[in-house]
Each structure stands twice: as structure tokens, then as C-alpha cells.
Scaffold this motif. Structure first.
Motif, PDB file in Angstrom:
ATOM      1  N   GLY A 125       0.652  -1.224  -0.068  1.00  8.54           N
ATOM      2  CA  GLY A 125      -0.041  -0.012  -0.067  1.00  8.54           C
ATOM      3  C   GLY A 125       0.699   1.235  -0.100  1.00  8.54           C
ATOM      4  O   GLY A 125       0.480   2.351  -0.043  1.00  8.54           O
ATOM      5  N   THR A 126       2.280   1.304  -0.102  1.00 11.13           N
ATOM      6  CA  THR A 126       3.114   2.231   0.001  1.00 11.13           C
ATOM      7  C   THR A 126       2.800   3.137  -1.391  1.00 11.13           C
ATOM      8  O   THR A 126       3.073   2.302  -2.432  1.00 11.13           O
ATOM      9  N   ILE A 127       2.745   4.260  -1.550  1.00 13.52           N
ATOM     10  CA  ILE A 127       2.674   5.120  -2.761  1.00 13.52           C
ATOM     11  C   ILE A 127       4.247   5.489  -2.949  1.00 13.52           C
ATOM     12  O   ILE A 127       4.772   6.339  -2.419  1.00 13.52           O
ATOM     13  N   LEU A 128       4.992   5.267  -4.492  1.00 14.63           N
ATOM     14  CA  LEU A 128       6.000   5.530  -4.891  1.00 14.63           C
ATOM     15  C   LEU A 128       5.950   6.438  -6.284  1.00 14.63           C
ATOM     16  O   LEU A 128       5.108   6.315  -6.946  1.00 14.63           O
ATOM     17  N   ASP A 129       6.828   7.514  -6.044  1.00  9.67           N
ATOM     18  CA  ASP A 129       7.175   8.259  -7.292  1.00  9.67           C
ATOM     19  C   ASP A 129       7.971   7.562  -8.366  1.00  9.67           C
ATOM     20  O   ASP A 129       9.192   6.999  -7.761  1.00  9.67           O
ATOM     21  N   VAL A 130       7.383   7.369  -9.583  1.00  5.72           N
ATOM     22  CA  VAL A 130       8.391   6.468 -10.412  1.00  5.72           C
ATOM     23  C   VAL A 130       8.483   7.168 -11.752  1.00  5.72           C
ATOM     24  O   VAL A 130       7.783   8.165 -12.120  1.00  5.72           O
ATOM     25  N   GLN A 131       9.661   7.021 -12.558  1.00  5.00           N
ATOM     26  CA  GLN A 131       9.655   7.145 -13.980  1.00  5.00           C
ATOM     27  C   GLN A 131       9.143   6.190 -14.705  1.00  5.00           C
ATOM     28  O   GLN A 131       9.614   5.074 -14.500  1.00  5.00           O
ATOM     29  N   LEU A 132       8.185   6.075 -15.664  1.00  5.49           N
ATOM     30  CA  LEU A 132       7.592   5.106 -16.349  1.00  5.49           C
ATOM     31  C   LEU A 132       8.085   5.139 -17.890  1.00  5.49           C
ATOM     32  O   LEU A 132       7.719   6.070 -18.582  1.00  5.49           O
ATOM     33  N   SER A 133       8.714   4.081 -18.186  1.00  6.08           N
ATOM     34  CA  SER A 133       8.782   3.763 -20.028  1.00  6.08           C
ATOM     35  C   SER A 133       8.257   2.836 -20.253  1.00  6.08           C
ATOM     36  O   SER A 133       8.245   1.517 -19.720  1.00  6.08           O
ATOM     37  N   SER A 134       7.468   2.847 -21.356  1.00  5.93           N
ATOM     38  CA  SER A 134       6.695   1.759 -22.021  1.00  5.93           C
ATOM     39  C   SER A 134       6.920   1.569 -23.650  1.00  5.93           C
ATOM     40  O   SER A 134       7.485   2.410 -24.198  1.00  5.93           O
ATOM     41  N   VAL A 135       6.727   0.259 -24.211  1.00  4.67           N
ATOM     42  CA  VAL A 135       6.833   0.059 -25.351  1.00  4.67           C
ATOM     43  C   VAL A 135       6.075  -1.378 -25.832  1.00  4.67           C
ATOM     44  O   VAL A 135       6.057  -2.131 -24.824  1.00  4.67           O
ATOM     45  N   PRO A 136       5.446  -1.305 -26.854  1.00  2.77           N
ATOM     46  CA  PRO A 136       4.325  -2.233 -27.272  1.00  2.77           C
ATOM     47  C   PRO A 136       5.037  -3.509 -27.901  1.00  2.77           C
ATOM     48  O   PRO A 136       6.469  -3.230 -28.412  1.00  2.77           O
ATOM     49  N   PHE A 137       4.607  -4.598 -27.838  1.00  2.00           N
ATOM     50  CA  PHE A 137       5.129  -5.614 -28.736  1.00  2.00           C
ATOM     51  C   PHE A 137       3.907  -6.228 -29.526  1.00  2.00           C
ATOM     52  O   PHE A 137       2.665  -6.236 -29.171  1.00  2.00           O
ATOM     53  N   ARG A 138       4.404  -7.044 -30.597  1.00  2.00           N
ATOM     54  CA  ARG A 138       3.255  -7.632 -31.740  1.00  2.00           C
ATOM     55  C   ARG A 138       3.367  -8.980 -31.510  1.00  2.00           C
ATOM     56  O   ARG A 138       4.107  -9.868 -31.114  1.00  2.00           O
ATOM     57  N   ASP A 139       2.375  -9.893 -31.904  1.00  5.39           N
ATOM     58  CA  ASP A 139       2.038 -11.255 -32.201  1.00  5.39           C
ATOM     59  C   ASP A 139       2.664 -11.603 -33.289  1.00  5.39           C
ATOM     60  O   ASP A 139       3.432 -10.862 -34.172  1.00  5.39           O
ATOM     61  N   ASP A 140       2.547 -12.949 -33.572  1.00  5.53           N
ATOM     62  CA  ASP A 140       3.032 -13.451 -34.934  1.00  5.53           C
ATOM     63  C   ASP A 140       2.543 -12.967 -36.205  1.00  5.53           C
ATOM     64  O   ASP A 140       2.967 -12.852 -37.279  1.00  5.53           O
ATOM     65  N   GLU A 141       1.464 -12.284 -36.032  1.00  5.43           N
ATOM     66  CA  GLU A 141       0.659 -11.704 -37.237  1.00  5.43           C
ATOM     67  C   GLU A 141       0.984 -10.062 -37.441  1.00  5.43           C
ATOM     68  O   GLU A 141       0.437  -9.612 -38.088  1.00  5.43           O
TER      69      GLU A 141
END
Length: 813
Positions: A125-141
Motif C-alpha cells: 500500500g506504499t505510494i512511490l514516485d516513479v519514472q515510467l517507460s513503455s513499449v508495445p510488442f506484436r504477435d506473429d501476425e
């Protein structure tokens, strides 16, 4: 990644907007990972990439289920792979759900989201300040199949940044408001960077002219070229200080102390020069020093008055000759030793140390008074002690004690008490001796003026109390019990005038038939004080009960007197008898209730069980042979018997709330709520209910009964729900000397006409055919809360849910 509010979690109230951050090493690494993910990579390759990252990272499918997480994620947020994989982790504060949803939507369209700052909740339940980096990935199609998120904990950086801004603001305020001339100098350029208004006035220039001034002008002002130059070159972080004299615009030359220190700012290192005018301070210190010398000279050899001085640690710093004579310690033997180790008896040491500390810390002055202190030999030294405390020229607290030996007076008082004990018996034969003793007493009183003043003040206070007391007060002579004075209350109680009262003796007011008079008189003679209940007689002969207190003392002439306090307790005796009668009635009623409860729990339930068993045997014996109507009637009878059995159990529980409850103790309310939710787990899971709560305070209560309160209120909220899944929130707030708890739901609601009716036993507003129950749940809640000296009520509107509220006192009497 699901973004609904976490159960029992902490809600962050200030959402942070997305904002682009400077690219650093982690951004480069993320770009590299994105490049490796672009294309049709297998899940094994993706997991290997995530596992190699040092920052907390995890893979999610497009629905938010965790596919994989690395060890750094477990260390940072608390979820292990066994707990999280295949599940939706609820780690997004409520105010950040839209931000996260927007990110996921962009990623699932194949777009990219720049690194941004946000917040996340750990498993605890502790709230943290974070830097968030994201990237998508694809399926075989080639279609978006999920996304990878990498977090960096920046909570500490945020805290440090906030603290630095606060420190800088504090320093700016102190700098501008300083009463001393203050300059900030750049050691590289030698120019004055800034100074306060007092320094500007001294330089006789405006703030815009500051760049024209520098170290040479300051060196010329303070005539300290070598010292200042050495400090600027070394930038020693330790303070450098020196004294100098400066001419003022008025022609006066004043003394200054110049302090040098290096100041490290966010951008550079500067030299701070502060010039503090100490002319008045040094003059004041000299005056105080001379005053202290005169004080020490005055009290050093003053006879018969012992004076000791102590510092804030209660160590001796002054000890005059009278102290040596009174306590037996020479001055050289006590300097630097603690007060409590010298003259304070062991039984008083803790109390004395505490009193002095409270005076120093909170200004709670130690009052003057008589004390029994200790001589070096261990013998008792009775003194009248008074105390003063002040600050010396260095700002340090010092306490001085002035002690006067009252051993001789104590001996005289002991002798007077001994004489008064036998005064009534020997008043005639020792009249001459009493005259001599009274003369000696007068001389002692004249020698101690402060005692006489205390006696005068005491007499005035006694007269004020005497005239205004609501109890009857009488002053009588011991030798013949003649009444000398009475207050208005005495005249009112006995229905006599003051003149008539003063013509009587104490015995004339008493009921001569009261056998308790003998023991009362014996106690008065033996202890010089007696307290008891006696019957008195009014002017019309009416006898009435009283509470009497009589104390014996001597007036300044040596005459034995007694003060009698009489209180009419007729009403109290009547009330006591009535209370006793009602107590006996209540005891009998409680015994009858206990007997009824036993019958309800045993004798009434056993026939019901037999009825249920017989009906079920008939149904089994004639299975298939009875018609539908018969089977329905048997089923209805069984259900009715079971409901009656449940009703009896609830009635039994209701009757025992006040008589069979546990003692009240300090409870962790959150643990109580947790146990109630555990008891309701099957009902909660079956209804898909969401229960949340704020931080709950500890309370003084019966744990079993408080579990029942939360269980009944939350069970009702789930029972009386709409078609939507129940959402229930528990909170608490302080109001004066009590805590107000609330249980809020989104159920069907209650019409205001029925707010009071819902707490009445056997009441169900919605009918038994739709909702099961006995109608006792809220009645039990009300009785439990009332046992805890609290209140319970409901706030609701039909179709808009209900909020049940109850109070618990912060401390039970």
C-alpha cells in the motif's frame, strides 16, 4: 494493467500530468529494447530481455494480465511471480487511472509514449514516485499483443528536491530579515553578489550599484585584508570570526564581530560575510558582570540565610557560608556536584529533578514552601525554601535556592500540638503554664513575619469560605462547646437566627438519642478531628440526618477552638434508599432475563429441532407419494421452524449484549474489520462485493461485539444491494471526544420515514420473501453501540445507497 481503485488501499489525491523527461542512459537502453522487440519475437526472447534489465520491469498482455516480471519488480513492488503472473495487479492510484488508460490505448494502437513521471502502489500500500517507460510488442501476425513497462523509483529524489527548495526559501527569509549586515561575495570574481538592506545602508548605495563593489571595498571597510583574503582563497567551510571597530555616520565608533563562512548553493560556492554590532551587548555583559559580583558579595556572608546556585544540569555553582553551616558541606566539596546527590533525601529526588526540568523546559515555576532536606550526616534539615531562575550573560539558565532554617519553629509547633492534645483535660489546672507558653509563642511569631502574614491571609480566606459555604459552618469553644460564630447556611439548616445559634452549645443541636455520638466524641479527642454521620435537631424539634466534620485547633491566644462542618443529607439518604430499592429490582429483573435467555436457547430450540426432524422424516418416508402442495407445505413449515430458531438465537444474543459482554480494551480497529470481513468472505465472494476502508483509529471497546457491529452493517449492505455489484467503504473521523465511524454502500437505500424504524427489533422494511433475515441485525448493532456509550443513525435516499454512522468515545469512563 487494471486501473480500478485497490481494495483497502491508499488513494492519492493529487494526480501528476504526463511530462517529457530528458533522455538518459535508461532511455537509451529502452530504445535498444524497443528495437529488439520490433518484429515478431517469441515470448522466450521477451522474457530474457526483461530479466536482464536492472530496473523493475514487467510484460503485460493487451488486457492487463501479467505475463512476466523480473526480480527488480518483485523487490520494488512486493509481488512475486507466483502471485502476479496471469493476474491483474492493482497498483495504480485512483487519480492516475485515466493517465494509465491513455498510455495503454496509445500502445495498443502501435504508438509510442515518452517517459513520464507518475505514481504506483506497492503490495503493502506504499505510494512511490516513479519514472515510467513503455513499449508495445506484436504477435506473429504483426498485431499489438501487449506491452512492456519499466519503472524507476524516484521517490527519494522528489523528497530531496522538495527539501532543498524549502531550505533555500528559509535561508532567503533569514538573509533578508537579519538584523546584521550580511554580504554574499563571489570568490572567483571578487564581486558582491548580494547583501541585505542593512548592508546596503552601510555601503550608501542602491542594489543596482552592487556589481561595482567587491572584496577591496569590504577589506577597506573591515581593515582585514589578510584574514579575508586567506579565507576567500581557501574557502574553508568552518566559520572564521574576528573583532573590529567601525566608524558610524554619526561619528560614533562601535564594536563589531565579523563572521566568515562559505555557503554552497545549488549553482556555486560563495563567501558570506556577516558583521554583528556587539557594542550594546558588551556593555550589557559588563553591567551584568558587575551586578553578579555585587550579588555574590552580598549573599556570600549573609547570616542565617542559606543561598545555593545551580546550573541547568543541577550542578552547584554557588554555595554561601550559611549553606555550609546549615548542611555541613564546605564550598570546595560541593562545586560541580548535583543538587539531588547532596541535600535531597532519596524519596524526594525523582520529584525534585522532574520539577526543575519542568521549570526549565515549560516555565512551570517551583513554588516556595516548607521542605525536609538532608544534612551531610544524613539528619533531616527542615527549611522554608524559595527559588528563582534567570539567564546569565551567556544565555544559560541558573537557579538559586534561598533556604531558611525552621527547625526551631518546627520544634515549637510540635510542642504546641502536644499541649493542645491535652488542653481540654488540663485547661483549669495549667492556666498559668499556658500563659507562659502563649508568651513564647507570640515571640516566635514576631520573629517570623512571613508566618504572621500567612496566618492573616489564611484567616481572610477562611472568613470568605466561612460566609459563602453552602454547608453549615460553626466555630465553638472546646472547653464548654459554646458556639461562637455561625454562617448563614447554619442558620438556614437549623431554622434559627444567628443570635439564637450563638446562645447555644454544640450538644443542643444534636439528637441526644443518637448512639453514634459517643464514638464521634472519642475520635475527636484522640485524633483532634472526627468525621461521621449524626442526627441533628432543628428549632421545631425535627430530627434530620447530617454529615459532620469537626477539627480542633488553637487561636493565636492559645484558646482551644473547633470548626464544625454540617451538611444536611436528608435528600441523599432518601435517594440512597430509592437507589437500593431500584438496584434490587434491577437485579431481580436481570436474573429473570437470564433465566428467559436460557429457556430460549435450550428449551425452546429443542422442540423446534424435533419439529424440523419430524417433518423431514415424513417428507422422506412419503417421497413421491405426497402431492406438490403437501411437499410445499412441509418445506414451508421447515423453513418457518428454522427461521424461528434463528430468531431465538438473535434474541438471545440481543439480551446478552449488556450482561455477557467482554471487558473493554484498546483495539486495533483495522484488525477488527479484517476479522469481520473474514467471517463474511463467502457472502463477499458470492456477491462480487468491493469493500474499502480508510485508516481506522484504535478504540476502547469489546472486540467480539465490535466485530459483530461491522459484520452486521457490511452484511446488510451486501444483502440490500441493487443489480450492480456492491461497493462498500468504511471510514472514521474525529469529532470532539469521540470517533465517528461510517459504513457507506451503493445499495437500494432507505426512505427517511423509516430511519428510526430500521433499528427496532423484528423490523424488515422489504419483506421476508425477498430478503432473508430476522430483523434483529440493526437492533443488535444499536444495543452494542449504546453499551459503548455511543450513538448510531442512518443517512440515505431511496436508490442512492445508505450510510450507517455510529460513534465510539475516545476513552471509555
Amino acid at each position: 494493467m487494471k486501473t480500478r481503485k485497490k481494495e483497502h488501499g491508499i488513494v492519492q489525491k493529487e494526480p501528476l500530468a504526463l511530462r517529457r523527461l530528458p533522455e538518459k542512459n535508461e532511455k537509451t537502453k529502452q530504445t535498444r529494447v524497443q528495437a529488439r522487440l520490433s518484429g515478431r519475437k517469441s515470448e522466450t526472447v521477451l522474457r530474457a530481455l526483461v530479466r536482464d534489465l536492472s530496473d523493475p520491469s514487467a510484460l503485460y498482455d493487451k488486457h492487463g494480465h501479467v505475463l512476466f516480471l523480473n526480480s527488480a519488480f518483485t523487490a520494488a513492488f512486493g509481488w512475486s511471480p507466483e502471485e502476479a503472473i496471469g493476474m491483474i495487479i492493482e497498483d495504480v492510484p485512483e487519480d492516475f487511472t485515466s493517465q494509465t488508460d491513455e498510455m495503454i490505448e496509445i500502445l495498443m494502437r502501435g504508438g509510442s509514449v515518452p517517459t513520464f513521471e507518475t505514481k504506483r502502489i506497492t503490495r503493502e500500500g506504499t505510494i512511490l514516485d516513479v519514472q515510467l517507460s513503455s513499449v508495445p510488442f506484436r504477435d506473429d501476425e504483426g498485431m499489438p499483443a501487449g506491452y512492456m513497462i519499466t519503472f524507476r523509483d524516484i521517490t527519494h529524489n522528489k523528497t530531496v528536491e522538495t527539501a532543498l527548495k524549502a531550505d533555500e526559501e528559509k535561508y532567503r527569509i533569514l538573509f533578508e530579515q537579519s538584523a546584521h549586515m550580511t554580504f554574499l561575495v563571489d570568490p572567483h570574481s571578487g564581486k558582491i553578489v548580494d547583501c541585505n538592506d542593512k548592508a546596503l545602508k552601510f555601503l550608501s548605495c542602491s542594489r543596482g550599484d552592487l556589481p561595482k563593489h567587491g572584496i577591496p571595498e569590504i577589506q577597506a571597510i573591515f581593515a582585514t585584508k589578510e584574514i579575508l583574503q586567506d579565507f576567500v582563497e581557501t574557502l574553508d567551510r568552518h566559520h572564521g570570526a574576528f573583532k573590529t571597530r567601525l566608524p558610524m555616520s554619526t561619528g560614533e565608533v562601535r564594536d563589531f564581530v565579523v563572521d566568515l563562512k562559505s555557503v554552497i548553493t545549488q549553482y556555486d560556492k560563495l563567501v558570506q560575510i556577516t558583521a554583528r554590532d556587539v557594542t550594546d551587548q558588551e556593555k550589557a555583559e559588563q553591567v551584568l558582570l558587575e551586578s553578579e559580583m555585587r550579588f555574590r558579595s552580598l549573599v556570600e556572608d549573609i547570616p542565617n540565610i542559606a543561598v545555593q546556585g545551580y546550573n541547568a544540569d543541577r550542578e552547584v555553582i554557588f554555595w554561601n557560608s550559611a549553606s555550609q553551616q546549615l548542611y555541613g558541606y564546605a564550598k570546595e566539596d560541593v562545586i560541580g556536584k548535583k543538587l539531588e546527590e547532596l541535600i535531597i533525601p532519596p524519596r524526594m529526588r525523582e520529584q525534585v529533578v522532574s520539577a526543575i526540568e519542568n521549570w526549565i523546559k515549560y516555565g512551570k515555576r517551583v513554588p516556595p514552601g516548607e521542605l525536609e532536606l538532608m544534612h551531610k550526616s544524613g539528619t533531616v534539615v527542615p527549611v522554608f525554601s524559595s527559588h528563582v531562575m534567570f539567564e546569565n550573560i551567556h544565555g544559560e539558565k541558573e537557579m538559586y535556592c534561598i533556604d531558611v532554617d525552621i527547625a526551631e519553629r518546627k520544634q515549637a509547633e510540635a510542642k504546641i500540638r502536644l499541649l493542645n492534645a491535652n488542653l481540654e483535660r488540663k485547661v483549669v489546672e495549667r492556666t498559668a503554664q499556658l500563659a507562659v507558653l502563649n508568651e513564647r509563642l507570640k515571640k516566635k511569631i514576631e520573629e517570623h513575619e512571613f508566618t504572621e502574614a500567612a496566618l492573616v491571609e489564611s484567616e481572610q480566606q477562611f472568613r470568605l469560605v466561612f460566609e459563602n459555604s453552602i454547608d453549615a459552618l460553626l466555630l465553638a469553644r472546646i472547653s464548654d462547646e459554646q458556639i461562637l460564630a455561625v454562617n448563614p447556611a447554619a442558620c438556614q439548616i437549623f431554622n434559627r437566627s444567628e443570635q439564637e445559634m450563638c446562645s447555644l452549645k454544640l450538644s443542643n443541636l444534636m439528637d441526644e438519642s443518637d448512639s453514634r455520638r459517643t464514638s464521634f466524641l472519642e475520635e475527636k479527642i484522640n485524633k483532634r478531628k472526627a468525621v461521621g454521620e449524626l442526627n441533628c435537631r432543628r428549632a421545631d424539634g425535627t430530627v434530620f440526618p447530617t454529615e459532620i466534620s469537626e477539627s480542633i485547633f488553637c487561636d493565636p491566644k492559645g484558646d482551644g477552638l473547633s470548626v464544625v462542618v454540617i451538611r444536611d443529607i436528608t435528600d441523599r439518604k432518601r435517594n440512597e434508599a430509592l437507589l437500593q430499592m431500584r438496584t434490587e429490582d434491577l437485579t431481580r429483573s436481570n436474573q429473570d432475563l437470564e433465566q428467559f435467555a436460557y429457556i430460549a436457547s435450550h428449551d425452546l430450540q429443542e422442540p423446534l429441532r424435533n419439529i424440523v426432524n419430524c417433518l423431514q422424516l415424513i417428507q422422506k418416508e412419503h417421497e413421491g407419494g405426497l402431492g406438490k402442495t403437501s411437499n410445499d407445505l412441509i418445506g414451508y413449515a421447515v423453513d418457518s421452524a428454522k427461521k424461528t430458531n434463528a430468531l431465538i438465537r438473535d434474541l438471545l444474543a440481543y439480551s446478552r449484549i449488556s450482561t455477557r459482554g467482554d471487558s473493554l480494551e484498546i483495539l486495533d480497529t483495522e484488525e477488527v474489520l479484517k476479522q469481520a470481513l473474514l467471517n463474511l468472505r463467502t457472502l463477499i465472494d458470492g456477491s462480487e462485493a468491493t469493500i474499502t476502508h480508510d485508516a481506522l483509529p484504535p478504540i476502547h471497546a469489546d472486540s467480539i461485539q465490535m466485530i459483530r457491529v461491522f459484520q452486521n452493517l457490511i452484511g446488510n449492505a451486501i444483502k440490500y444491494r441493487t443489480a450492480k455489484p456492491p461497493r462498500i467503504h468504511v471510514s472514521a473521523s474525529r469529532s470532539g471526544n469521540e470517533w465517528i465511524f461510517s459504513v457507506k454502500d451503493n445499495g437500494i437505500g432507505i426512505d427517511s420515514d423509516y430511519f428510526d424504524l430500521v433499528f427496532v427489533i423484528f423490523q424488515q422494511l422489504n419483506g421476508q420473501e425477498r430478503f432473508d433475515g430476522t430483523g434483529m441485525g440493526l437492533a443488535i448493532v444499536k444495543k452494542i453501540i449504546e453499551r459503548h456509550r455511543g450513538r448510531v443513525w442512518v443517512e440515505s435516499e431511496p436508490g442512492k445507497g445508505s450510510t450507517f454512522l455510529f460513534t465510539i468515545p475516545d476513552r471509555q469512563p
